[in-house]
Design an enzyme around this catalytic site. Structure first.
Site, PDB file in Angstrom:
ATOM      1  N   GLU A 167       4.570  -4.909   7.177  1.00  0.00           N
ATOM      2  CA  GLU A 167       3.897  -3.775   7.805  1.00  0.00           C
ATOM      3  C   GLU A 167       4.414  -3.466   9.201  1.00  0.00           C
ATOM      4  O   GLU A 167       4.505  -2.309   9.609  1.00  0.00           O
ATOM      5  CB  GLU A 167       2.380  -4.031   7.879  1.00  0.00           C
ATOM      6  CG  GLU A 167       1.653  -3.958   6.557  1.00  0.00           C
ATOM      7  CD  GLU A 167       1.598  -5.286   5.804  1.00  0.00           C
ATOM      8  OE1 GLU A 167       2.353  -6.222   6.137  1.00  0.00           O
ATOM      9  OE2 GLU A 167       0.782  -5.381   4.870  1.00  0.00           O
TER      10      GLU A 167
ATOM     11  N   GLU B 168      -0.970  -9.146  -0.395  1.00  0.00           N
ATOM     12  CA  GLU B 168      -2.412  -9.317  -0.138  1.00  0.00           C
ATOM     13  C   GLU B 168      -3.212  -9.295  -1.434  1.00  0.00           C
ATOM     14  O   GLU B 168      -4.167 -10.062  -1.601  1.00  0.00           O
ATOM     15  CB  GLU B 168      -2.884  -8.210   0.819  1.00  0.00           C
ATOM     16  CG  GLU B 168      -2.263  -8.358   2.201  1.00  0.00           C
ATOM     17  CD  GLU B 168      -2.519  -7.167   3.115  1.00  0.00           C
ATOM     18  OE1 GLU B 168      -2.163  -6.031   2.728  1.00  0.00           O
ATOM     19  OE2 GLU B 168      -3.084  -7.358   4.206  1.00  0.00           O
TER      20      GLU B 168
ATOM     21  N   GLY C 224       0.500  -4.867   1.008  1.00  0.00           N
ATOM     22  CA  GLY C 224      -0.693  -4.880   0.157  1.00  0.00           C
ATOM     23  C   GLY C 224      -0.463  -5.605  -1.164  1.00  0.00           C
ATOM     24  O   GLY C 224      -1.404  -6.145  -1.752  1.00  0.00           O
TER      25      GLY C 224
ATOM     26  N   ALA D 124       0.864  -1.170   0.000  1.00  0.00           N
ATOM     27  CA  ALA D 124       0.000   0.000   0.000  1.00  0.00           C
ATOM     28  C   ALA D 124       0.905   1.226   0.000  1.00  0.00           C
ATOM     29  O   ALA D 124       2.081   1.133   0.349  1.00  0.00           O
ATOM     30  CB  ALA D 124      -0.877  -0.019   1.239  1.00  0.00           C
TER      31      ALA D 124
HETATM   32  C1  HXC Z   1       4.976   4.338  -1.383  1.00  0.00           C
HETATM   33  C2  HXC Z   1       6.844   3.335  -2.257  1.00  0.00           C
HETATM   34  C3  HXC Z   1       6.491   2.096  -1.676  1.00  0.00           C
HETATM   35  C4  HXC Z   1       5.282   2.050  -0.917  1.00  0.00           C
HETATM   36  C5  HXC Z   1       8.327   1.820  -2.736  1.00  0.00           C
HETATM   37  N1  HXC Z   1       7.974   3.115  -2.913  1.00  0.00           N
HETATM   38  N2  HXC Z   1       7.433   1.180  -1.987  1.00  0.00           N
HETATM   39  N3  HXC Z   1       6.094   4.435  -2.115  1.00  0.00           N
HETATM   40  N4  HXC Z   1       4.572   3.214  -0.795  1.00  0.00           N
HETATM   41  N5  HXC Z   1       4.851   0.920  -0.356  1.00  0.00           N
HETATM   42  C6  HXC Z   1       8.702   4.147  -3.674  1.00  0.00           C
HETATM   43  C7  HXC Z   1       9.948   4.615  -2.938  1.00  0.00           C
HETATM   44  O1  HXC Z   1       9.622   5.585  -1.982  1.00  0.00           O
HETATM   45  C8  HXC Z   1      10.749   5.177  -4.078  1.00  0.00           C
HETATM   46  O2  HXC Z   1      10.258   6.453  -4.444  1.00  0.00           O
HETATM   47  C9  HXC Z   1      10.420   4.242  -5.229  1.00  0.00           C
HETATM   48  O3  HXC Z   1       9.189   3.609  -4.878  1.00  0.00           O
HETATM   49  C10 HXC Z   1      11.467   3.173  -5.428  1.00  0.00           C
HETATM   50  O4  HXC Z   1      11.647   2.502  -4.188  1.00  0.00           O
HETATM   51  P1  HXC Z   1      13.095   2.232  -3.556  1.00  0.00           P
HETATM   52  O5  HXC Z   1      12.901   1.964  -2.125  1.00  0.00           O
HETATM   53  O6  HXC Z   1      14.042   3.326  -3.941  1.00  0.00           O
HETATM   54  O7  HXC Z   1      13.519   0.886  -4.325  1.00  0.00           O
HETATM   55  P2  HXC Z   1      14.491  -0.268  -3.806  1.00  0.00           P
HETATM   56  O8  HXC Z   1      15.685   0.332  -3.106  1.00  0.00           O
HETATM   57  O9  HXC Z   1      14.703  -1.137  -4.975  1.00  0.00           O
HETATM   58  O10 HXC Z   1      13.658  -1.068  -2.685  1.00  0.00           O
HETATM   59  C11 HXC Z   1      12.486  -1.776  -3.053  1.00  0.00           C
HETATM   60  C12 HXC Z   1      11.692  -2.174  -1.784  1.00  0.00           C
HETATM   61  C13 HXC Z   1      11.432  -0.894  -0.946  1.00  0.00           C
HETATM   62  C14 HXC Z   1      12.472  -3.187  -0.955  1.00  0.00           C
HETATM   63  C15 HXC Z   1      10.381  -2.818  -2.250  1.00  0.00           C
HETATM   64  O11 HXC Z   1      10.874   0.109  -1.786  1.00  0.00           O
HETATM   65  C16 HXC Z   1      10.459  -1.109   0.168  1.00  0.00           C
HETATM   66  O12 HXC Z   1      10.826  -1.662   1.217  1.00  0.00           O
HETATM   67  N6  HXC Z   1       9.243  -0.618   0.037  1.00  0.00           N
HETATM   68  C17 HXC Z   1       8.223  -0.681   1.060  1.00  0.00           C
HETATM   69  C18 HXC Z   1       7.721  -2.076   1.242  1.00  0.00           C
HETATM   70  C19 HXC Z   1       6.677  -2.133   2.321  1.00  0.00           C
HETATM   71  O13 HXC Z   1       6.945  -1.828   3.501  1.00  0.00           O
HETATM   72  N7  HXC Z   1       5.455  -2.484   1.953  1.00  0.00           N
HETATM   73  C20 HXC Z   1       4.377  -2.552   2.872  1.00  0.00           C
HETATM   74  C21 HXC Z   1       3.642  -1.272   2.816  1.00  0.00           C
HETATM   75  S1  HXC Z   1       2.405  -1.191   4.042  1.00  0.00           S
HETATM   76  P3  HXC Z   1      11.098   7.803  -4.219  1.00  0.00           P
HETATM   77  O14 HXC Z   1      10.250   8.836  -4.888  1.00  0.00           O
HETATM   78  O15 HXC Z   1      11.214   7.978  -2.768  1.00  0.00           O
HETATM   79  O16 HXC Z   1      12.391   7.534  -4.916  1.00  0.00           O
HETATM   80  C22 HXC Z   1       1.157  -2.043   3.443  1.00  0.00           C
HETATM   81  C23 HXC Z   1       0.089  -2.063   4.425  1.00  0.00           C
HETATM   82  C24 HXC Z   1      -1.217  -2.586   4.114  1.00  0.00           C
HETATM   83  O17 HXC Z   1       1.135  -2.534   2.371  1.00  0.00           O
HETATM   84  C25 HXC Z   1      -2.091  -2.343   5.296  1.00  0.00           C
HETATM   85  C26 HXC Z   1      -1.514  -1.552   6.411  1.00  0.00           C
HETATM   86  C27 HXC Z   1      -2.299  -0.382   6.865  1.00  0.00           C
END
Ligand code: HXC
Length: 257
Positions: free
Chosen positions: A131, A111, A108, A65
């Protein structure tokens, strides 16, 4: 269509929906949710579509998400907008769906993949519910569907530590039906979707409904439910065609009704 975050393509009776927010690794913001739900519901109503593939990019199916969108929200914001509830409609589609997952399927994203009926993984796929590392918990059914798919032991570890699992582990755990080389993912997904789409549409819907019932009820009730649907398939033209084709030693040509 005025979609900005997804692409929708049709090939025969199969539709492919590609998440297309590359700059955010397909993070699922409200616009993505609205567009995915609208597009899949339209495809679901279309009698010419028998299977829907949902896929992302080589790097990310979806990285979760949208964290930036969620960060400022209050409890009241989340509650009153009923945040994420529209995703439930994806699980309510009658048309079978295939998730074709390459790269990150986190939070997400994992999911969303689990909301689909058949889950195919590229060897590059990475699954997880990270998360907890953000100070939140899964919100699109992850704690429930992951537990039903892989059991308590792995689900607890993944949800409590946020560690990810690779495609091999995901297949061993029963989260995905098959792992294929990344370069073949879409071809394989289209082959599987094409096979499903060639079956009788109502009978495929009933098969999906019956399997899904296993997650909602007791064995005795589930078997009773299956038996009712099994009797009902004898009201279809496709049952006669399927069995006649077998007896006549030819391929069945279903009319999808
Ligand atoms: C918003 C995101 C994002 C996310 C990545 N990006 N994941 N933006 N929400 N979930 C954006 C980054 O900010 C970045 O933008 C661009 O995408 C590229 O990501 P990087 O991190 O630079 O890439 P990389 O180094 O290759 O790492 C990939 C990754 C990492 C390991 C997938 O992005 C990551 O850990 N993302 C988050 C994963 C996560 O925690 N997902 C769960 C989300 S919570 P900018 O503009 O900054 O360069 C969820 C909850 C559901 O899903 C219900 C809970 C309420």
């Amino acid at each position: 269509h005025p979609y900005e975050t997804i692409l929708v393509e049709r090939t025969g009776r199969t539709a492919t929906l590609t998440l297309n927010r590359p700059k955010a690794l397909n993070a699922l913001n409200l616009q993505v949710m609205t567009e995915v739900v609208a597009a899949t519901e339209e495809l679901d109503r279309d009698p010419d579509i028998g299977c829907i593939i949902i896929t992302g990019s080589a790097k990310a199916f979806a990285a979760g998400a949208d964290i930036k969108e969620m960060r400022p929200q209050s409890y009241m914001d989340m509650y009153l907008s009923d945040w994420f509830t529209a995703w439930d409609r994806l699980g309510a589609l009658r048309t079978p769906t295939v998730a074709a997952v390459a790269g990150h399927a986190l939070g997400g994203g994992c999911e969303l993949a689990m909301l689909c009926d058949i889950l195919l993984a590229a060897d590059t796929a990475v699954f997880g519910q990270p998360e907890i590392k953000l100070g939140v918990i899964p919100g699109i059914g992850g704690s429930q569907r992951l537990t039903r798919a892989v059991g308590k032991a792995k689900a607890m570890e993944l949800c409590l530590t946020g560690r990810t699992m690779d495609a091999t582990e995901a297949e061993r755990a029963g989260l995905v039906s098959r792992v294929v080389p990344a370069t073949d993912l879409l071809t394989e997904a289209r082959t599987v979707a094409g096979q499903v789409a060639a079956m009788s549409a109502p009978v495929a819907m009933m098969a999906k409904e019956a399997v899904n019932r296993a997650f909602e009820t007791t064995l005795a009730e589930g078997v009773r439910f299956e038996r009712r649907l099994f009797h009902a398939v004898f009201a279809t033209a496709d049952q006669k065609e399927g069995m006649t084709a077998f007896v006549e030693k030819r391929a069945a040509e279903f009319t999808h009704r």
